[in-house]
Design a protein around this motif. Structure first.
Motif, PDB file in Angstrom:
ATOM      1  N   SER A  89       0.844  -1.195   0.000  1.00 21.65           N
ATOM      2  CA  SER A  89       0.000   0.000   0.000  1.00 21.65           C
ATOM      3  C   SER A  89       0.877   1.241   0.000  1.00 21.65           C
ATOM      4  CB  SER A  89      -0.925   0.010   1.227  1.00 21.65           C
ATOM      5  OG  SER A  89      -0.168   0.206   2.409  1.00 21.65           O
ATOM      6  N   GLY A  90       0.213   2.406  -0.055  1.00 24.29           N
ATOM      7  CA  GLY A  90       0.941   3.665   0.035  1.00 24.29           C
ATOM      8  C   GLY A  90       1.109   4.128   1.464  1.00 24.29           C
ATOM      9  N   THR A  91       0.133   3.801   2.338  1.00 25.94           N
ATOM     10  CA  THR A  91       0.193   4.228   3.738  1.00 25.94           C
ATOM     11  C   THR A  91      -0.264   3.106   4.666  1.00 25.94           C
ATOM     12  OG1 THR A  91      -2.072   5.091   3.753  1.00 25.94           O
ATOM     13  CG2 THR A  91      -0.319   6.628   3.122  1.00 25.94           C
ATOM     14  N   ALA A 105      -4.907  -2.349  11.969  1.00 25.32           N
ATOM     15  CA  ALA A 105      -4.081  -1.677  10.966  1.00 25.32           C
ATOM     16  C   ALA A 105      -4.980  -1.168   9.852  1.00 25.32           C
ATOM     17  CB  ALA A 105      -3.026  -2.634  10.404  1.00 25.32           C
ATOM     18  N   SER A 106      -4.730   0.067   9.416  1.00 30.56           N
ATOM     19  CA  SER A 106      -5.480   0.677   8.312  1.00 30.56           C
ATOM     20  C   SER A 106      -4.499   1.013   7.196  1.00 30.56           C
ATOM     21  CB  SER A 106      -6.183   1.952   8.782  1.00 30.56           C
ATOM     22  OG  SER A 106      -7.151   1.648   9.753  1.00 30.56           O
ATOM     23  N   PHE A 107      -4.825   0.569   5.997  1.00 34.74           N
ATOM     24  CA  PHE A 107      -3.980   0.785   4.826  1.00 34.74           C
ATOM     25  C   PHE A 107      -4.709   1.676   3.839  1.00 34.74           C
ATOM     26  CE2 PHE A 107      -2.915  -3.215   6.716  1.00 34.74           C
ATOM     27  CZ  PHE A 107      -1.545  -3.337   6.598  1.00 34.74           C
ATOM     28  N   GLY A 108      -3.968   2.505   3.118  1.00 25.97           N
ATOM     29  CA  GLY A 108      -4.560   3.380   2.117  1.00 25.97           C
ATOM     30  C   GLY A 108      -3.681   3.484   0.890  1.00 25.97           C
ATOM     31  N   GLU A 109      -4.271   4.014  -0.174  1.00 30.37           N
ATOM     32  CA  GLU A 109      -3.574   4.291  -1.430  1.00 30.37           C
ATOM     33  C   GLU A 109      -3.180   3.015  -2.171  1.00 30.37           C
ATOM     34  OE1 GLU A 109      -0.351   7.045  -0.949  1.00 30.37           O
ATOM     35  OE2 GLU A 109      -1.547   8.391   0.309  1.00 30.37           O
ATOM     36  N   ARG A 110      -4.119   2.498  -2.947  1.00 32.19           N
ATOM     37  CA  ARG A 110      -3.870   1.350  -3.824  1.00 32.19           C
ATOM     38  C   ARG A 110      -3.365   0.131  -3.047  1.00 32.19           C
ATOM     39  NH1 ARG A 110      -1.998   5.777  -5.413  1.00 32.19           N
ATOM     40  NH2 ARG A 110       0.155   5.223  -5.012  1.00 32.19           N
ATOM     41  N   VAL A 111      -4.245  -0.439  -2.272  1.00 36.12           N
ATOM     42  CA  VAL A 111      -3.904  -1.587  -1.426  1.00 36.12           C
ATOM     43  C   VAL A 111      -3.980  -2.878  -2.233  1.00 36.12           C
ATOM     44  CG1 VAL A 111      -4.553  -2.870   0.638  1.00 36.12           C
ATOM     45  CG2 VAL A 111      -4.847  -0.388   0.582  1.00 36.12           C
ATOM     46  N   GLU A 112      -2.997  -3.742  -2.036  1.00 34.80           N
ATOM     47  CA  GLU A 112      -3.049  -5.106  -2.582  1.00 34.80           C
ATOM     48  C   GLU A 112      -2.814  -6.086  -1.446  1.00 34.80           C
ATOM     49  OE1 GLU A 112      -1.100  -6.670  -6.396  1.00 34.80           O
ATOM     50  OE2 GLU A 112       0.085  -7.617  -4.802  1.00 34.80           O
ATOM     51  N   PHE A 113      -3.747  -7.030  -1.277  1.00 36.80           N
ATOM     52  CA  PHE A 113      -3.681  -8.069  -0.250  1.00 36.80           C
ATOM     53  C   PHE A 113      -3.568  -9.401  -0.974  1.00 36.80           C
ATOM     54  CE2 PHE A 113      -5.739 -11.292   2.323  1.00 36.80           C
ATOM     55  CZ  PHE A 113      -5.264 -11.062   3.601  1.00 36.80           C
ATOM     56  N   SER A 128      -7.942  -2.766  -3.472  1.00 37.28           N
ATOM     57  CA  SER A 128      -8.916  -1.729  -3.115  1.00 37.28           C
ATOM     58  C   SER A 128      -8.164  -0.442  -2.820  1.00 37.28           C
ATOM     59  CB  SER A 128      -9.748  -2.153  -1.902  1.00 37.28           C
ATOM     60  OG  SER A 128      -8.933  -2.224  -0.751  1.00 37.28           O
ATOM     61  N   GLU A 129      -8.917   0.615  -2.598  1.00 40.18           N
ATOM     62  CA  GLU A 129      -8.287   1.884  -2.228  1.00 40.18           C
ATOM     63  C   GLU A 129      -7.895   1.881  -0.761  1.00 40.18           C
ATOM     64  OE1 GLU A 129      -6.510   5.450  -2.899  1.00 40.18           O
ATOM     65  OE2 GLU A 129      -7.281   4.038  -4.375  1.00 40.18           O
ATOM     66  N   ASN A 130      -8.720   1.248   0.086  1.00 42.99           N
ATOM     67  CA  ASN A 130      -8.453   1.215   1.527  1.00 42.99           C
ATOM     68  C   ASN A 130      -8.730  -0.174   2.088  1.00 42.99           C
ATOM     69  OD1 ASN A 130      -8.136   4.213   1.826  1.00 42.99           O
ATOM     70  ND2 ASN A 130     -10.252   4.135   1.130  1.00 42.99           N
ATOM     71  N   GLU A 143      -7.678 -11.668  11.679  1.00 42.58           N
ATOM     72  CA  GLU A 143      -9.020 -12.209  11.899  1.00 42.58           C
ATOM     73  C   GLU A 143      -9.975 -11.805  10.782  1.00 42.58           C
ATOM     74  OE1 GLU A 143      -9.686 -10.691  15.821  1.00 42.58           O
ATOM     75  OE2 GLU A 143      -8.708 -12.416  16.751  1.00 42.58           O
ATOM     76  N   SER A 144      -9.923 -10.536  10.369  1.00 41.53           N
ATOM     77  CA  SER A 144     -10.790 -10.079   9.288  1.00 41.53           C
ATOM     78  C   SER A 144     -10.157  -8.896   8.577  1.00 41.53           C
ATOM     79  CB  SER A 144     -12.175  -9.686   9.816  1.00 41.53           C
ATOM     80  OG  SER A 144     -12.079  -8.537  10.640  1.00 41.53           O
ATOM     81  N   ALA A 145     -10.563  -8.737   7.313  1.00 35.95           N
ATOM     82  CA  ALA A 145     -10.112  -7.612   6.496  1.00 35.95           C
ATOM     83  C   ALA A 145     -11.341  -6.940   5.910  1.00 35.95           C
ATOM     84  CB  ALA A 145      -9.182  -8.098   5.386  1.00 35.95           C
ATOM     85  N   ARG A 146     -11.412  -5.614   6.027  1.00 34.61           N
ATOM     86  CA  ARG A 146     -12.525  -4.848   5.461  1.00 34.61           C
ATOM     87  C   ARG A 146     -11.960  -3.933   4.386  1.00 34.61           C
ATOM     88  NH1 ARG A 146     -14.816  -0.037   6.639  1.00 34.61           N
ATOM     89  NH2 ARG A 146     -13.594   0.214   8.521  1.00 34.61           N
ATOM     90  N   PHE A 147     -12.444  -4.113   3.143  1.00 42.15           N
ATOM     91  CA  PHE A 147     -11.971  -3.343   1.995  1.00 42.15           C
ATOM     92  C   PHE A 147     -13.006  -2.291   1.637  1.00 42.15           C
ATOM     93  CE2 PHE A 147     -10.359  -7.659   1.718  1.00 42.15           C
ATOM     94  CZ  PHE A 147      -9.019  -7.475   1.462  1.00 42.15           C
ATOM     95  N   SER A 148     -12.547  -1.121   1.198  1.00 38.94           N
ATOM     96  CA  SER A 148     -13.479  -0.066   0.786  1.00 38.94           C
ATOM     97  C   SER A 148     -12.869   0.764  -0.339  1.00 38.94           C
ATOM     98  CB  SER A 148     -13.827   0.838   1.983  1.00 38.94           C
ATOM     99  OG  SER A 148     -12.662   1.443   2.512  1.00 38.94           O
ATOM    100  N   GLY A 149     -13.748   1.538  -1.005  1.00 37.51           N
ATOM    101  CA  GLY A 149     -13.286   2.408  -2.084  1.00 37.51           C
ATOM    102  C   GLY A 149     -13.158   1.712  -3.420  1.00 37.51           C
TER     103      GLY A 149
END
Length: 196
Positions: A89-91, A105-113, A128-130, A143-149
Motif C-alpha cells: 500500500s501507500g500508507t 491496521a489501516s492501509f490506504g492508497e492502492r492496497v493489494e492483499f 482496493s483503495e483502503n 481475523e478479518s479484512a474490510r476493503f473499501s473504495g
C-alpha cells in the motif's frame, strides 16, 4: 510474539527511556524495515516502507503504534495452517495495547492483499483503495479484512467486485456490498460457470 526483533534504514532516530536501556520511539527514513518476532520458532513478520514511525510500550519491545508511508509492504509468513500473506500500500496506520502489541491496521492508497498457499494453488488477491485489518496481537494472525473504495478480488477463474467487501479469513468467507461507483455495476461474482 509481536516483539520488536530488528530495525534497519538509511537514517534512524532512536529515543530511549530515562534508564537508557528500553527503546521508546524509533523513526526510520530511507528504505526502512522492522521485523517482529513470530510465534515460538516461526519466521518473523517484516514491515517495510520509505518512512516508518514506531512507538513502543514501556517494556521497550512491544510495538503499540506504527505509521508508514511510501512503498509500504508487509510480509507475513505461513503459520498455523494459514497461507503466506503480503500486503502492499501507500500508507499504513497501526495501533495496539502494551500487553498485546498491534491489533488493528489501516492501509490506504492502492492496497493489494495477497495470499499464497503454495504448491499449484492460485494466489488469492484483493485490491482496493483502503483496507482495515483486525488482528491478533503483534500481527500474529489476521481475523478479518474490510476493503473499501472499490474492491476487486481474484482467485484462479473466480473474479469478484463491489464497492466494499469484508473477508473473514478463518472461514474464507467474502461478503460484497454496494455498487462500484466508477462503473455503476452492482456487486458481482464471475467464474467459468456463472455470473452472479
Amino acid at each position: 510474539a509481536g516483539g520488536l526483533k530488528g530495525l534497519s534504514a538509511r537514517d534512524m532516530n532512536l529515543t530511549y527511556a530515562p534508564d537508557g536501556q528500553k527503546l521508546e520511539h524509533a523513526l526510520l527514513e530511507g528504505g526502512g524495515a522492522i521485523e517482529l518476532a513470530g510465534e515460538r520458532a516461526a519466521a518473523g513478520r517484516r514491515i517495510a516502507g520509505e518512512w516508518i514511525d514506531i512507538g513502543l510500550a514501556p517494556d521497550g519491545t512491544t510495538v503499540t503504534a506504527l505509521s508508514a508511508r511510501q512503498n509500504v509492504q508487509i510480509d507475513l509468513p505461513p503459520e498455523g495452517g494459514a497461507p503466506a500473506r503480503t500486503i502492499r500500500s501507500g500508507t499504513l496506520q497501526g495501533s495496539g495495547e502494551p500487553g498485546s502489541g498491534l491489533t488493528t491496521a489501516s492501509f490506504g492508497e492502492r492496497v493489494e492483499f495477497r495470499e499464497t498457499a503454495g504448491g499449484t494453488a492460485s494466489p488469492r488477491v484483493a485490491r482496493s483503495e483502503n483496507m482495515d485489518l483486525a488482528m491478533k496481537g503483534g500481527f500474529s494472525g489476521i481475523e478479518s479484512a474490510r476493503f473499501s473504495g472499490g474492491v476487486s478480488f481474484e482467485e484462479g477463474d473466480l473474479r469478484a467486485s463491489a464497492r466494499d467487501a469484508r473477508y473473514g479469513l478463518a472461514r474464507s468467507i467474502l461478503t460484497l456490498a454496494g455498487g462500484d461507483e466508477a462503473s455503476g455495476r452492482m456487486p458481482q461474482v464471475v467464474d467459468k460457470h456463472a455470473t452472479i
